[in-house]
Design an enzyme around this catalytic site. Structure first.
Site, PDB file in Angstrom:
ATOM      1  CB  ALA A 124     -38.852  -4.983  38.643  1.00  7.25           C
ATOM      2  CB  THR A 158     -47.420  -8.414  37.035  1.00  7.28           C
ATOM      3  OG1 THR A 158     -47.443  -8.479  35.616  1.00  7.28           O
ATOM      4  CG2 THR A 158     -48.679  -9.046  37.598  1.00  7.28           C
ATOM      5  N   GLY A 242     -42.466 -19.763  35.566  1.00  8.39           N
ATOM      6  CA  GLY A 242     -43.562 -18.816  35.346  1.00  8.39           C
ATOM      7  C   GLY A 242     -44.356 -19.142  34.090  1.00  8.39           C
ATOM      8  CD  GLN A 336     -68.803 -16.027  15.300  1.00  6.02           C
ATOM      9  OE1 GLN A 336     -68.089 -15.104  15.656  1.00  6.02           O
ATOM     10  NE2 GLN A 336     -69.696 -15.904  14.332  1.00  6.02           N
ATOM     11  CB  ILE A 337     -70.780 -20.269  20.964  1.00  7.82           C
ATOM     12  CG1 ILE A 337     -69.977 -21.282  20.131  1.00  7.82           C
ATOM     13  CG2 ILE A 337     -71.937 -20.952  21.702  1.00  7.82           C
ATOM     14  CD1 ILE A 337     -69.224 -22.313  20.954  1.00  7.82           C
ATOM     15  N   GLY A 339     -72.985 -15.229  20.172  1.00  8.25           N
ATOM     16  CA  GLY A 339     -73.518 -14.197  19.281  1.00  8.25           C
ATOM     17  C   GLY A 339     -73.365 -12.813  19.895  1.00  8.25           C
ATOM     18  CD  GLU A 363     -44.709 -14.878  33.835  1.00  2.84           C
ATOM     19  OE1 GLU A 363     -44.272 -16.038  33.832  1.00  2.84           O
ATOM     20  OE2 GLU A 363     -45.270 -14.358  34.816  1.00  2.84           O
TER      21      GLU A 363
HETATM   22  N1  COS Z   1     -32.463 -21.245  32.552  1.00  2.00           N
HETATM   23  C1  COS Z   1     -31.277 -20.879  33.091  1.00  2.00           C
HETATM   24  N2  COS Z   1     -30.383 -20.157  32.397  1.00  2.00           N
HETATM   25  C2  COS Z   1     -30.672 -19.824  31.128  1.00  2.00           C
HETATM   26  C3  COS Z   1     -31.882 -20.185  30.524  1.00  2.00           C
HETATM   27  C4  COS Z   1     -32.810 -20.932  31.299  1.00  2.00           C
HETATM   28  N3  COS Z   1     -33.975 -21.301  30.780  1.00  2.00           N
HETATM   29  N4  COS Z   1     -31.927 -19.690  29.276  1.00  2.00           N
HETATM   30  C5  COS Z   1     -30.752 -19.039  29.093  1.00  2.00           C
HETATM   31  N5  COS Z   1     -30.023 -19.125  30.221  1.00  2.00           N
HETATM   32  C6  COS Z   1     -28.676 -18.592  30.423  1.00  2.00           C
HETATM   33  C7  COS Z   1     -27.688 -19.228  29.439  1.00  2.00           C
HETATM   34  O1  COS Z   1     -27.168 -20.408  29.971  1.00  2.00           O
HETATM   35  C8  COS Z   1     -26.654 -18.144  29.306  1.00  2.00           C
HETATM   36  O2  COS Z   1     -25.796 -18.178  30.409  1.00  2.00           O
HETATM   37  P1  COS Z   1     -24.194 -18.136  30.252  1.00  2.00           P
HETATM   38  O3  COS Z   1     -23.877 -17.089  29.248  1.00  2.00           O
HETATM   39  O4  COS Z   1     -23.708 -17.858  31.616  1.00  2.00           O
HETATM   40  O5  COS Z   1     -23.835 -19.497  29.745  1.00  2.00           O
HETATM   41  C9  COS Z   1     -27.458 -16.878  29.420  1.00  2.00           C
HETATM   42  O6  COS Z   1     -28.665 -17.208  30.078  1.00  2.00           O
HETATM   43  C10 COS Z   1     -27.746 -16.223  28.105  1.00  2.00           C
HETATM   44  O7  COS Z   1     -28.357 -17.189  27.260  1.00  2.00           O
HETATM   45  P2  COS Z   1     -28.736 -16.800  25.776  1.00  2.00           P
HETATM   46  O8  COS Z   1     -27.493 -16.350  25.043  1.00  2.00           O
HETATM   47  O9  COS Z   1     -29.537 -17.897  25.203  1.00  2.00           O
HETATM   48  O10 COS Z   1     -29.634 -15.512  26.043  1.00  2.00           O
HETATM   49  P3  COS Z   1     -30.205 -14.430  25.058  1.00  2.00           P
HETATM   50  O11 COS Z   1     -29.781 -13.103  25.532  1.00  2.00           O
HETATM   51  O12 COS Z   1     -29.969 -14.817  23.631  1.00  2.00           O
HETATM   52  O13 COS Z   1     -31.790 -14.523  25.377  1.00  2.00           O
HETATM   53  C11 COS Z   1     -33.969 -15.361  25.504  1.00  2.00           C
HETATM   54  C12 COS Z   1     -32.474 -15.667  25.493  1.00  2.00           C
HETATM   55  C13 COS Z   1     -34.404 -14.604  24.273  1.00  2.00           C
HETATM   56  C14 COS Z   1     -34.648 -16.717  25.547  1.00  2.00           C
HETATM   57  C15 COS Z   1     -34.282 -14.575  26.760  1.00  2.00           C
HETATM   58  O14 COS Z   1     -33.736 -13.271  26.664  1.00  2.00           O
HETATM   59  C16 COS Z   1     -35.757 -14.453  27.038  1.00  2.00           C
HETATM   60  O15 COS Z   1     -36.355 -15.362  27.607  1.00  2.00           O
HETATM   61  N6  COS Z   1     -36.390 -13.320  26.669  1.00  2.00           N
HETATM   62  C17 COS Z   1     -37.765 -13.056  27.030  1.00  2.00           C
HETATM   63  C18 COS Z   1     -37.817 -12.373  28.322  1.00  2.00           C
HETATM   64  C19 COS Z   1     -39.175 -12.443  28.929  1.00  2.00           C
HETATM   65  O16 COS Z   1     -39.801 -13.485  28.987  1.00  2.00           O
HETATM   66  N7  COS Z   1     -39.636 -11.308  29.413  1.00  2.00           N
HETATM   67  C20 COS Z   1     -40.874 -11.243  30.077  1.00  2.00           C
HETATM   68  C21 COS Z   1     -40.600 -10.774  31.441  1.00  2.00           C
HETATM   69  S1  COS Z   1     -41.936 -10.970  32.475  1.00  2.00           S
HETATM   70  S2  COS Z   1     -40.989 -11.056  34.216  1.00  2.00           S
END
Ligand code: COS
Length: 384
Positions: A124, A158, A242, A336-337, A339, A363
């Site tokens: 969550a 989920t 994920g 489409q295939i 129909g 995700e």
């Molecule tokens: N693995 C480990 N740490 C990560 C990482 C990764 N892949 N990506 C970013 N981080 C860490 C960074 O290192 C940073 O840490 P520090 O500040 O301690 O150095 C921190 O996270 C923030 O990084 P960043 O500034 O790049 O984060 P943003 O807030 O700009 O967001 C995105 C980055 C947009 C990529 C992120 O918010 C994201 O993935 N959003 C989508 C969320 C999602 O998939 N939701 C679906 C949920 S279903 S459970």
């Protein structure tokens, strides 16, 4: 498939394929229609080792690699995408979170039940106003004596209704933004964690997606997963894994569409010829097959980087982006295939088409994957 599998990987693929086609697939349409959670199937998957695939044997897991996991998940998705998403969130997000961030006692306490399929995990992170930007979440956790008290609400969770435990992110220090977010283990049935509205979704209807409300929900201090302020890192780390899972899910659904389209083209005739004689449709099949293979190789490549202990976040995003967009094209072509029959629930294409739609959204949307990939290539954008 061009990717060379080891004997063990090939064996796991065959075992998952047999199980998916004999056990998972037969009831998939009915479960989708009646929104029946596949609990019994998930228990059987636990017995076969599919619910703790990358977990070491000491905790009851199957201790196989990520490539094997991708192969197995693809097969399960071939049978039923709803079952696959439960497997994916459970394995590649929840079990991974315990494995990489859990204390030894937490692993011993939770992982055996998770691996057996008796305790399914949910994650969550998302909130009503915070989807793509989880750092702006508002759920809080405050220490009170020997307990944490959680308040807030989570959205689109989920398995939130059917999970045995939920990993919940919450702010423990509002002043630190994403570095003030921590993660907590909340067992199902904990007073104050209230399962709210269940979404009535276009697809994946056999997997529940719910709102969770936290109303003075008290959990022991020991239920923090990882260190204080590590919640965002846990989420990002596990989402990388994920996202490979969602790519595998996309590939399974697309392969099912391709196989069903091929069978239909051999059987159905038009103008005195089987559909398989018509070049317009033959080329569709060729394009579908190429796209599925490309997605498969991207997913396996990301998985093998993970197995080698290398960075794989960008490759996971590439696999998720390409595979989830690919399956939306492939399901459309399969309809489409077929129909008019493809448009009707009597044929599985209609379900595949509905199921696939969310793959470019959850995700991390396609837009978020492009952001992750371009940030890796170009460095972060200065526009915030
Ligand atoms: N693995 C480990 N740490 C990560 C990482 C990764 N892949 N990506 C970013 N981080 C860490 C960074 O290192 C940073 O840490 P520090 O500040 O301690 O150095 C921190 O996270 C923030 O990084 P960043 O500034 O790049 O984060 P943003 O807030 O700009 O967001 C995105 C980055 C947009 C990529 C992120 O918010 C994201 O993935 N959003 C989508 C969320 C999602 O998939 N939701 C679906 C949920 S279903 S459970």
């Amino acid at each position: 498939m061009a990717f060379c599998l080891t004997e063990e990987q090939a064996m796991i693929q065959t075992m998952a394929r047999d199980f998916a086609r004999e056990v998972v697939l037969p009831g998939a349409a009915q479960r989708d229609r009646d929104k029946i959670f596949p609990r019994d199937i998930l228990s059987q998957m636990g017995e076969l080792g599919f619910m703790g695939m990358m977990v070491p044997e000491t905790y009851g897991g199957a201790a196989v690699d990520m490539v094997s996991y991708v192969l197995a998940l693809t097969e399960i998705a071939y049978g039923c995408a709803s079952t696959a998403v439960v497997m994916s969130v459970h394995n590649s997000i929840c079990c991974e979170a315990f494995l990489h961030f859990g204390a030894e006692e937490q692993k011993q306490q939770w992982l055996p039940a998770m691996c057996s399929g008796q305790c399914i995990g949910a994650f969550a992170l998302t909130e009503p106003h915070a989807g793509s930007d989880p750092a702006s979440q508002r759920t809080i956790a405050v220490a009170d004596g020997d307990e944490w008290v959680l308040n807030g609400s989570k959205q689109f969770i989920t398995t939130g209704k059917n999970a045995g435990l939920v990993i919940v992110t919450a702010l423990t220090d509002r002043s630190k933004r994403h570095r003030g977010i921590s993660a907590f283990i909340v067992p199902q049935g904990t007073p104050g964690m209230v399962v709210g509205k269940e979404e009535d979704k276009l697809g994946l209807r056999a997997s529940d997606t719910v709102q969770l409300a936290f109303e003075d929900c008290r959990i022991p201090l020991d239920n923090m997963l990882g260190k204080p302020g590590e919640g965002f890192k846990i989420a990002m780390t596990c989402l990388d894994s994920g996202r490979i899972g969602i790519a595998a899910q996309s590939i399974g659904v697309a392969q099912a569409c391709l196989d069903e389209s091929i069978a239909y083209m051999h059987e159905r005739e038009a103008f005195g010829h089987p559909l398989s004689d018509f070049q317009g449709l033959r080329w569709k099949v060729a394009d579908m097959a190429v796209e599925i293979e490309a997605a498969r190789l991207l997913a396996l490549s990301a998985a093998s980087l993970k197995d080698l202990g290398k960075r794989y976040g960008q490759e996971a995003s590439m696999a998720k982006l390409y595979a989830s967009e690919m399956v939306n094209r492939v399901t459309g072509q399969a309809i489409q295939i077929h129909g008019g029959y493809g448009y009707c629930a009597e044929y599985p294409m209609e379900r595949h088409y509905r199921d696939a739609r969310v793959f470019t959204i959850y995700e991390g949307t396609s837009e978020i994957q492009r952001l992750v990939i371009s940030n890796n290539i170009l460095g972060p954008s200065m526009m915030r």
